[in-house]
Design a protein around this motif. Sequence first.
Motif, PDB file in Angstrom:
ATOM      1  N   ASP A 174     -58.486 -66.044  -9.849  1.00  0.00           N
ATOM      2  CA  ASP A 174     -57.137 -66.012 -10.434  1.00  0.00           C
ATOM      3  C   ASP A 174     -56.191 -65.181  -9.568  1.00  0.00           C
ATOM      4  OD1 ASP A 174     -58.022 -67.564 -12.513  1.00  0.00           O
ATOM      5  OD2 ASP A 174     -58.181 -65.930 -13.953  1.00  0.00           O
ATOM      6  N   ALA A 175     -56.671 -64.036  -9.085  1.00  0.00           N
ATOM      7  CA  ALA A 175     -55.816 -63.157  -8.285  1.00  0.00           C
ATOM      8  C   ALA A 175     -55.401 -63.827  -6.980  1.00  0.00           C
ATOM      9  CB  ALA A 175     -56.546 -61.836  -7.997  1.00  0.00           C
ATOM     10  N   VAL A 176     -56.343 -64.478  -6.300  1.00  0.00           N
ATOM     11  CA  VAL A 176     -56.012 -65.188  -5.055  1.00  0.00           C
ATOM     12  C   VAL A 176     -54.991 -66.289  -5.323  1.00  0.00           C
ATOM     13  CG1 VAL A 176     -56.916 -66.781  -3.311  1.00  0.00           C
ATOM     14  CG2 VAL A 176     -58.159 -64.695  -3.838  1.00  0.00           C
ATOM     15  N   THR A 177     -55.172 -67.000  -6.437  1.00  0.00           N
ATOM     16  CA  THR A 177     -54.264 -68.106  -6.744  1.00  0.00           C
ATOM     17  C   THR A 177     -52.857 -67.598  -7.051  1.00  0.00           C
ATOM     18  OG1 THR A 177     -56.152 -69.313  -7.648  1.00  0.00           O
ATOM     19  CG2 THR A 177     -53.976 -70.188  -8.138  1.00  0.00           C
ATOM     20  N   VAL A 178     -52.750 -66.472  -7.768  1.00  0.00           N
ATOM     21  CA  VAL A 178     -51.423 -65.899  -8.035  1.00  0.00           C
ATOM     22  C   VAL A 178     -50.749 -65.502  -6.726  1.00  0.00           C
ATOM     23  CG1 VAL A 178     -50.132 -64.040  -9.125  1.00  0.00           C
ATOM     24  CG2 VAL A 178     -52.079 -65.034 -10.319  1.00  0.00           C
ATOM     25  N   LEU A 179     -51.484 -64.784  -5.866  1.00  0.00           N
ATOM     26  CA  LEU A 179     -50.916 -64.345  -4.596  1.00  0.00           C
ATOM     27  C   LEU A 179     -50.504 -65.544  -3.747  1.00  0.00           C
ATOM     28  CD1 LEU A 179     -53.413 -61.448  -3.797  1.00  0.00           C
ATOM     29  CD2 LEU A 179     -51.036 -61.217  -4.532  1.00  0.00           C
ATOM     30  N   HIS A 180     -51.298 -66.597  -3.812  1.00  0.00           N
ATOM     31  CA  HIS A 180     -50.957 -67.826  -3.079  1.00  0.00           C
ATOM     32  C   HIS A 180     -49.678 -68.444  -3.639  1.00  0.00           C
ATOM     33  CE1 HIS A 180     -51.331 -72.198  -2.122  1.00  0.00           C
ATOM     34  NE2 HIS A 180     -51.691 -71.706  -0.956  1.00  0.00           N
ATOM     35  N   ASN A 181     -49.557 -68.473  -4.964  1.00  0.00           N
ATOM     36  CA  ASN A 181     -48.328 -68.995  -5.581  1.00  0.00           C
ATOM     37  C   ASN A 181     -47.104 -68.180  -5.160  1.00  0.00           C
ATOM     38  OD1 ASN A 181     -49.763 -70.969  -6.922  1.00  0.00           O
ATOM     39  ND2 ASN A 181     -49.771 -69.925  -8.890  1.00  0.00           N
ATOM     40  N   LEU A 182     -47.255 -66.850  -5.148  1.00  0.00           N
ATOM     41  CA  LEU A 182     -46.123 -65.983  -4.812  1.00  0.00           C
ATOM     42  C   LEU A 182     -45.763 -66.063  -3.330  1.00  0.00           C
ATOM     43  CD1 LEU A 182     -46.981 -62.756  -6.856  1.00  0.00           C
ATOM     44  CD2 LEU A 182     -45.571 -64.698  -7.538  1.00  0.00           C
ATOM     45  N   SER A 183     -46.719 -66.445  -2.499  1.00  0.00           N
ATOM     46  CA  SER A 183     -46.491 -66.438  -1.049  1.00  0.00           C
ATOM     47  C   SER A 183     -45.608 -67.587  -0.578  1.00  0.00           C
ATOM     48  CB  SER A 183     -47.832 -66.514  -0.309  1.00  0.00           C
ATOM     49  OG  SER A 183     -48.420 -67.802  -0.465  1.00  0.00           O
ATOM     50  N   SER A 184     -45.250 -68.500  -1.468  1.00  0.00           N
ATOM     51  CA  SER A 184     -44.442 -69.651  -1.052  1.00  0.00           C
ATOM     52  C   SER A 184     -43.019 -69.257  -0.679  1.00  0.00           C
ATOM     53  CB  SER A 184     -44.413 -70.717  -2.158  1.00  0.00           C
ATOM     54  OG  SER A 184     -43.833 -70.199  -3.340  1.00  0.00           O
ATOM     55  N   CYS A 185     -42.608 -68.059  -1.084  1.00  0.00           N
ATOM     56  CA  CYS A 185     -41.280 -67.562  -0.696  1.00  0.00           C
ATOM     57  C   CYS A 185     -41.460 -66.427   0.304  1.00  0.00           C
ATOM     58  CB  CYS A 185     -40.511 -67.050  -1.918  1.00  0.00           C
ATOM     59  SG  CYS A 185     -40.273 -68.307  -3.182  1.00  0.00           S
ATOM     60  N   ALA A 186     -40.695 -66.486   1.401  1.00  0.00           N
ATOM     61  CA  ALA A 186     -40.862 -65.515   2.491  1.00  0.00           C
ATOM     62  C   ALA A 186     -40.675 -64.077   2.018  1.00  0.00           C
ATOM     63  CB  ALA A 186     -39.889 -65.830   3.620  1.00  0.00           C
ATOM     64  N   GLU A 187     -39.753 -63.864   1.082  1.00  0.00           N
ATOM     65  CA  GLU A 187     -39.473 -62.494   0.651  1.00  0.00           C
ATOM     66  C   GLU A 187     -40.612 -61.896  -0.154  1.00  0.00           C
ATOM     67  OE1 GLU A 187     -37.374 -65.291  -2.326  1.00  0.00           O
ATOM     68  OE2 GLU A 187     -37.714 -65.140  -0.172  1.00  0.00           O
ATOM     69  N   ASN A 188     -41.579 -62.722  -0.538  1.00  0.00           N
ATOM     70  CA  ASN A 188     -42.695 -62.218  -1.334  1.00  0.00           C
ATOM     71  C   ASN A 188     -43.853 -61.693  -0.486  1.00  0.00           C
ATOM     72  OD1 ASN A 188     -41.275 -63.061  -3.545  1.00  0.00           O
ATOM     73  ND2 ASN A 188     -42.429 -64.948  -3.833  1.00  0.00           N
ATOM     74  N   ILE A 189     -43.807 -61.891   0.841  1.00  0.00           N
ATOM     75  CA  ILE A 189     -44.955 -61.570   1.670  1.00  0.00           C
ATOM     76  C   ILE A 189     -45.174 -60.065   1.786  1.00  0.00           C
ATOM     77  CG2 ILE A 189     -45.974 -61.841   3.963  1.00  0.00           C
ATOM     78  CD1 ILE A 189     -45.717 -64.359   2.166  1.00  0.00           C
ATOM     79  N   HIS A 190     -44.103 -59.302   1.933  1.00  0.00           N
ATOM     80  CA  HIS A 190     -44.237 -57.880   2.221  1.00  0.00           C
ATOM     81  C   HIS A 190     -45.058 -57.123   1.168  1.00  0.00           C
ATOM     82  CE1 HIS A 190     -43.402 -54.221   4.344  1.00  0.00           C
ATOM     83  NE2 HIS A 190     -42.906 -53.661   3.263  1.00  0.00           N
ATOM     84  N   PRO A 191     -44.791 -57.320  -0.131  1.00  0.00           N
ATOM     85  CA  PRO A 191     -45.613 -56.590  -1.107  1.00  0.00           C
ATOM     86  C   PRO A 191     -47.083 -56.979  -1.064  1.00  0.00           C
ATOM     87  CG  PRO A 191     -44.142 -58.155  -2.198  1.00  0.00           C
ATOM     88  CD  PRO A 191     -43.702 -58.056  -0.784  1.00  0.00           C
TER      89      PRO A 191
END
Length: 379
Positions: A174-191
């Motif tokens: 679940d955690a990997v999938t959430v992070l993958h979902n959030l990574s679709s926007c460039a501004e989400n990568i830094h956190p």
Amino acid sequence: MGEEEEEEETTVKVSSNQEEEAWNLRKQTQIVELSERLMSGDLKTQIEAARDIRKLVRKSSAKTRTKLAAAGVIQPLIFMLLSPNFDARHASLLALLNLAVRNERNKVKIVTAGAVPPLVELLKLQNGSLRELAAASILTLSAAEPNKPIIAASGAAPLLVQILSSGSVQGKVDAVTVLHNLSSCAENIHPIVDGKAVSPLINLLKECKKYSKFAEKATALLEILSNSEEGRIAITDSDGGILTLVETVEDGSLVSTEHAVGALLSLCQSCREKYRELILKEGAIPGLLRLTVEGTSKAQDRARTLLDLLRDTPQEKRLSSSVLERIVYNIATRVDGSDKAAETAKRLLQDMVQRSMELSMNSIQHRAASCTPSKIPSK
């Protein structure tokens, strides 16, 4: 069809419609009752109502989920997430999770109503079941595009990375999938990078099947993270980081090989002198050569580019992998004709890779046999 049969069929239709109307009326009455119990009942009543919502939703259509949301159940369920009572939190988590499943409108409504901050607080708990239920809820909510920036800005990413290291198998998925979902926007990568996701991702990629959907998500994240200096250092510093990417190039699905070779290429393009030997040492050449034939169009291009970067010959004398492939293809065309040329070329390239590996191994063995003890590396 006779008149009696027509009358019988009409009677059946009327009866069926009446039963459906009666069922819908009972369900609507139940929805109103559940909403009232949530809004005005004591804590015990609210917990029972949340559990009943979960039961009702699990056996119902998306329309029932929409009707429950319209009846006002979302806000009191979110308030229950803030309760110090374990049962209240547990029941409301399950109810919200089931309301959000397969209903995009409810996903957005739940986030708009303020569910993300209490869910993030639940991610901080030591209680594994509540923490992982919160992660599952955030996963479901993160599938809706409007919710992604809100979740990314909430501070959830570092807490999800902790689950990558210490959660259950399902929690990690679940955690990997959430992070993958959030990574679709460039501004989400830094956190995500700040959350030190690289090392646990590498460890998970080691353990999972390289052709699985999980591996595809993990390698997608690693490719994104390889675009930053912090991410590249973390991949290199992780035990077996580069080797794991090389193994994924060899054994992964079309998607995961594309991401894995992208991560390796990002390393080598950032600093060829630093990463070239590290990648070569892990035996990347055979898998990359095979990928130039068997990978997706993007993977083939990336593999060719990386092979050129890994070669030790000067740029002006370098034989690009695309030229090599054209030579092999032309030979195959003359041998088997144009109809079978692609298949023959693929086999010839694979034979070349195998022969190259055998020659390299023979050369290493010969050098080792001719070395004096003082010349043999101790490590």
